[in-house]
Design an enzyme around this catalytic site. Structure first.
Site, PDB file in Angstrom:
ATOM      1  N   HIS A   1       0.963  -0.848  -0.307  1.00  0.00           N
ATOM      2  CA  HIS A   1       0.241  -0.210  -0.244  1.00  0.00           C
ATOM      3  C   HIS A   1       0.829   1.122  -0.266  1.00  0.00           C
ATOM      4  O   HIS A   1      -0.184   2.586  -0.071  1.00  0.00           O
ATOM      5  CB  HIS A   1      -0.711   0.225   1.369  1.00  0.00           C
ATOM      6  CG  HIS A   1      -0.755   0.174   2.202  1.00  0.00           C
ATOM      7  ND1 HIS A   1       0.423  -0.713   2.795  1.00  0.00           N
ATOM      8  CD2 HIS A   1       0.165   1.608   3.255  1.00  0.00           C
ATOM      9  CE1 HIS A   1       1.386  -0.093   4.716  1.00  0.00           C
ATOM     10  NE2 HIS A   1       0.749   1.173   4.114  1.00  0.00           N
TER      11      HIS A   1
HETATM   12  C1  UD1 Z   1      -1.884   5.700   6.141  1.00  0.00           C
HETATM   13  C2  UD1 Z   1      -0.588   5.814   6.338  1.00  0.00           C
HETATM   14  C3  UD1 Z   1       0.489   5.262   6.167  1.00  0.00           C
HETATM   15  C4  UD1 Z   1       0.759   3.856   6.630  1.00  0.00           C
HETATM   16  C5  UD1 Z   1      -0.769   3.947   5.847  1.00  0.00           C
HETATM   17  C6  UD1 Z   1      -1.833   2.329   7.171  1.00  0.00           C
HETATM   18  C7  UD1 Z   1      -0.135   9.024   6.022  1.00  0.00           C
HETATM   19  C8  UD1 Z   1       1.209   9.569   4.851  1.00  0.00           C
HETATM   20  N1  UD1 Z   1      -0.196   7.569   5.471  1.00  0.00           N
HETATM   21  O1  UD1 Z   1      -1.700   5.751   4.412  1.00  0.00           O
HETATM   22  O2  UD1 Z   1       1.635   5.884   6.539  1.00  0.00           O
HETATM   23  O3  UD1 Z   1       1.215   3.214   6.643  1.00  0.00           O
HETATM   24  O4  UD1 Z   1      -2.410   5.125   6.737  1.00  0.00           O
HETATM   25  O5  UD1 Z   1      -2.806   1.786   6.118  1.00  0.00           O
HETATM   26  O6  UD1 Z   1      -0.394   9.000   6.958  1.00  0.00           O
HETATM   27  N2  UD1 Z   1      -8.632   5.040   1.931  1.00  0.00           N
HETATM   28  C9  UD1 Z   1      -9.986   4.395   1.851  1.00  0.00           C
HETATM   29  N3  UD1 Z   1     -11.034   3.598   2.853  1.00  0.00           N
HETATM   30  C10 UD1 Z   1     -10.136   4.265   4.168  1.00  0.00           C
HETATM   31  C11 UD1 Z   1      -8.509   4.887   4.019  1.00  0.00           C
HETATM   32  C12 UD1 Z   1      -8.612   5.156   2.994  1.00  0.00           C
HETATM   33  O7  UD1 Z   1     -11.033   4.037   0.985  1.00  0.00           O
HETATM   34  O8  UD1 Z   1     -10.106   4.177   5.326  1.00  0.00           O
HETATM   35  C13 UD1 Z   1      -7.961   4.806   0.643  1.00  0.00           C
HETATM   36  C14 UD1 Z   1      -9.023   6.581  -0.162  1.00  0.00           C
HETATM   37  O9  UD1 Z   1      -8.374   6.151  -1.895  1.00  0.00           O
HETATM   38  C15 UD1 Z   1      -7.592   6.890  -0.060  1.00  0.00           C
HETATM   39  C16 UD1 Z   1      -6.049   5.992  -0.393  1.00  0.00           C
HETATM   40  O10 UD1 Z   1      -6.656   5.559   0.074  1.00  0.00           O
HETATM   41  O11 UD1 Z   1      -7.333   8.568  -0.362  1.00  0.00           O
HETATM   42  C17 UD1 Z   1      -5.003   6.617   1.159  1.00  0.00           C
HETATM   43  O12 UD1 Z   1      -5.455   6.940   2.528  1.00  0.00           O
HETATM   44  P1  UD1 Z   1      -3.968   7.483   3.046  1.00  0.00           P
HETATM   45  O13 UD1 Z   1      -4.917   7.725   4.493  1.00  0.00           O
HETATM   46  O14 UD1 Z   1      -4.016   9.436   2.824  1.00  0.00           O
HETATM   47  O15 UD1 Z   1      -2.931   6.986   3.142  1.00  0.00           O
HETATM   48  P2  UD1 Z   1      -3.012   5.373   3.247  1.00  0.00           P
HETATM   49  O16 UD1 Z   1      -2.059   5.049   1.966  1.00  0.00           O
HETATM   50  O17 UD1 Z   1      -4.004   4.620   3.782  1.00  0.00           O
HETATM   51  N1  UDP Z   2      -3.124  -5.715   8.736  1.00  0.00           N
HETATM   52  C1  UDP Z   2      -4.781  -6.399   9.605  1.00  0.00           C
HETATM   53  N2  UDP Z   2      -5.636  -6.821   7.806  1.00  0.00           N
HETATM   54  C2  UDP Z   2      -4.740  -6.684   6.873  1.00  0.00           C
HETATM   55  C3  UDP Z   2      -3.532  -6.708   6.542  1.00  0.00           C
HETATM   56  C4  UDP Z   2      -2.763  -5.649   7.483  1.00  0.00           C
HETATM   57  O1  UDP Z   2      -5.333  -6.119  10.498  1.00  0.00           O
HETATM   58  O2  UDP Z   2      -5.206  -6.934   6.095  1.00  0.00           O
HETATM   59  C5  UDP Z   2      -2.141  -5.081  10.510  1.00  0.00           C
HETATM   60  C6  UDP Z   2      -1.240  -5.667  10.442  1.00  0.00           C
HETATM   61  O3  UDP Z   2      -1.295  -6.964  11.413  1.00  0.00           O
HETATM   62  C7  UDP Z   2      -0.194  -4.880  10.797  1.00  0.00           C
HETATM   63  C8  UDP Z   2      -1.189  -3.739   9.988  1.00  0.00           C
HETATM   64  O4  UDP Z   2      -2.218  -4.352   9.850  1.00  0.00           O
HETATM   65  O5  UDP Z   2      -0.552  -4.752  12.348  1.00  0.00           O
HETATM   66  C9  UDP Z   2      -0.075  -2.800   9.559  1.00  0.00           C
HETATM   67  O6  UDP Z   2      -0.835  -1.775   9.118  1.00  0.00           O
HETATM   68  P1  UDP Z   2      -0.354  -0.949   7.307  1.00  0.00           P
HETATM   69  O7  UDP Z   2       0.152  -2.693   6.708  1.00  0.00           O
HETATM   70  O8  UDP Z   2      -2.095  -0.224   6.742  1.00  0.00           O
HETATM   71  O9  UDP Z   2       0.169   0.225   8.058  1.00  0.00           O
HETATM   72  P2  UDP Z   2       2.293   0.040   8.448  1.00  0.00           P
HETATM   73  O10 UDP Z   2       2.696  -0.516   9.526  1.00  0.00           O
HETATM   74  O11 UDP Z   2       3.229  -0.165   6.960  1.00  0.00           O
HETATM   75  O12 UDP Z   2       1.863   1.935   9.024  1.00  0.00           O
END
Ligand code: UD1
Ligand code: UDP
Length: 354
Positions: A204
């Site tokens: 992601h």
């Molecule tokens: C964010 C964090 C990243 C973290 C990740 C965990 C920042 C800059 N990034 O990235 O460090 O690893 O969360 O998963 O803070 N969206 C949905 N539903 C949701 C959330 C997001 O549909 O509940 C979609 C939307 O299209 C959105 C995109 O995902 O634009 C990105 O979401 P965003 O929170 O900006 O960043 P992440 O890629 O989730």
């Molecule tokens: N995770 C989860 N369901 C999923 C994928 C990940 O519960 O389908 C959990 C995973 O076990 C870990 C956390 O989400 O604890 C990691 O989140 P993510 O990879 O979104 O973010 P990052 O750690 O890179 O910030």
């Protein structure tokens, strides 16, 4: 009073042991959810399944550009902090929620505790790296998971009196939930999988999935791995990745894409995987804790501990490198030691805060 600020999936998971500890020990606290993540599978599922109380506040900020999202979160947090007047706030990790929380609180002269301090990828093109560096330099209490992260903070001239090595709360979360997971759910059966006979994938990171070229390379790498080892590829798709796959018109043929899983289900999938390929930060740690080999789909990592104990290797996104690194990791012994602590990080952190 402590204000616990969170907003995304990994923050809910890694803060859960801290919230549980506060609840159990009647420590005066409140939880503020920024709403950075809001889809059921990215948010509420974790409160429901991990038996966490509903946050007292939810700002519902949703998605947006970095500035818009960070700004909205700051404004919302400021209103609440002015009203609640906590002695300190705690943030965890490196998201925009963390940056906004630490910046807002510090300007109100409210003490800031940063859980998972001192991680560095040394790659300033990552939004997370900016968030980490700024939050660490604003924070009053820096909870470094390991001696390596503490050393980095001292190198940056942060006062040693502010830095505490506590371990990572992900160990607490894994220990607390793994047993419940194996009793409660049998996710493998549901997906027709057998233990140690499938590859689990997550991706992601913005730098990977927002680039058509890099995302296509990752998918080609997965297809090579599937052919070489004749195993199913199971890929719970983050909403960001789903959106970009559709936008770029990429094919997921041959890959078992599933919706994002709850933590209990995901832990089961991880613990039983032959190997995990990921660009997630938390998953590099969890595989290390669970004794499952990991290939990281990035050129760098802020988790060098996993490379040092040899639970993880950096593949980048070149498809042949993904295959080579998968083969290499599968030839290694999985008897490394967990460098992330004893599962008592939450207790240590809250005790220092109170
Ligand atoms: C964010 C964090 C990243 C973290 C990740 C965990 C920042 C800059 N990034 O990235 O460090 O690893 O969360 O998963 O803070 N969206 C949905 N539903 C949701 C959330 C997001 O549909 O509940 C979609 C939307 O299209 C959105 C995109 O995902 O634009 C990105 O979401 P965003 O929170 O900006 O960043 P992440 O890629 O989730
Ligand atoms: N995770 C989860 N369901 C999923 C994928 C990940 O519960 O389908 C959990 C995973 O076990 C870990 C956390 O989400 O604890 C990691 O989140 P993510 O990879 O979104 O973010 P990052 O750690 O890179 O910030």
């Amino acid at each position: 009073m402590i204000g616990i600020i969170l907003g995304t999936r990994p923050e809910i998971i890694k803060m859960s042991p801290i919230i549980r500890y506060c609840e159990k020990n009647n420590i005066d606290h409140f939880v503020l959810h920024t709403g950075q993540h809001y889809s059921y599978e990215m948010d509420k599922i974790f409160f429901d399944m991990l038996n966490l109380p509903q946050p007292l506040y939810n700002l519902d900020v949703g998605s947006g550009t970095h500035a818009a999202q960070t700004g909205k979160i700051m404004e919302g947090i400021e209103n609440i902090l002015l009203e609640e007047k906590p002695e300190m706030i705690i943030v965890q990790g490196d998201t925009n929620t963390v940056l906004a929380g630490s910046l807002t609180a510090s300007k109100l002269n409210i003490k800031v505790g940063h859980v998972e301090a001192g991680l560095r990828s040394f790659d300033r093109t990552m939004p997370e790296e900016i968030n980490r560096v700024v939050s660490d330099h604003i924070a009053d209490y820096l909870f470094a998971p390991t001696e390596i992260s503490k050393k980095q903070l001292l190198k940056e001239n942060i006062d040693a009196n502010k830095v505490f090595v506590t371990g990572n709360t992900i160990v607490d979360a894994v220990q607390q939930n793994l047993k419940i997971a194996s009793k409660k759910t049998n996710v493998l059966d549901g997906f027709g999988l057998s233990p140690k006979n499938y590859v689990l994938v997550t991706s992601h990171r913005a730098e990977n999935v927002d680039s058509k070229n890099r995302l296509a390379n990752i998918l080609s790498g997965l297809k090579l791995v599937k052919e070489e080892f004749s195993v199913p590829i199971v890929f719970p798709i983050h909403p960001r990745t789903e959106k970009m796959i559709q936008k770029f018109g990429l094919s997921m043929e041959g890959i078992n894409t599933i919706k994002p899983q709850g933590f209990l289900e995901f832990l089961q999938l991880e613990a039983n995987a032959k190997i995990v390929l990921t660009d997630s930060g938390g998953i590099q740690e969890e595989t290390c804790i669970l004794g499952v080999p990991c290939v990281t789909l990035r050129e760098n990592t802020e988790r060098p501990e996993t490379l040092n104990v040899k639970s993880n290797v950096l593949a980048g996104v070149d498809s042949s490198e993904i295959l080579r690194c998968t083969t290499e990791m599968l030839s290694r012994n999985s008897n490394w030691e967990n460098p992330y602590g004893d599962g008592k990080a939450a207790e240590k952190i809250v005790s220092i805060c109170t």
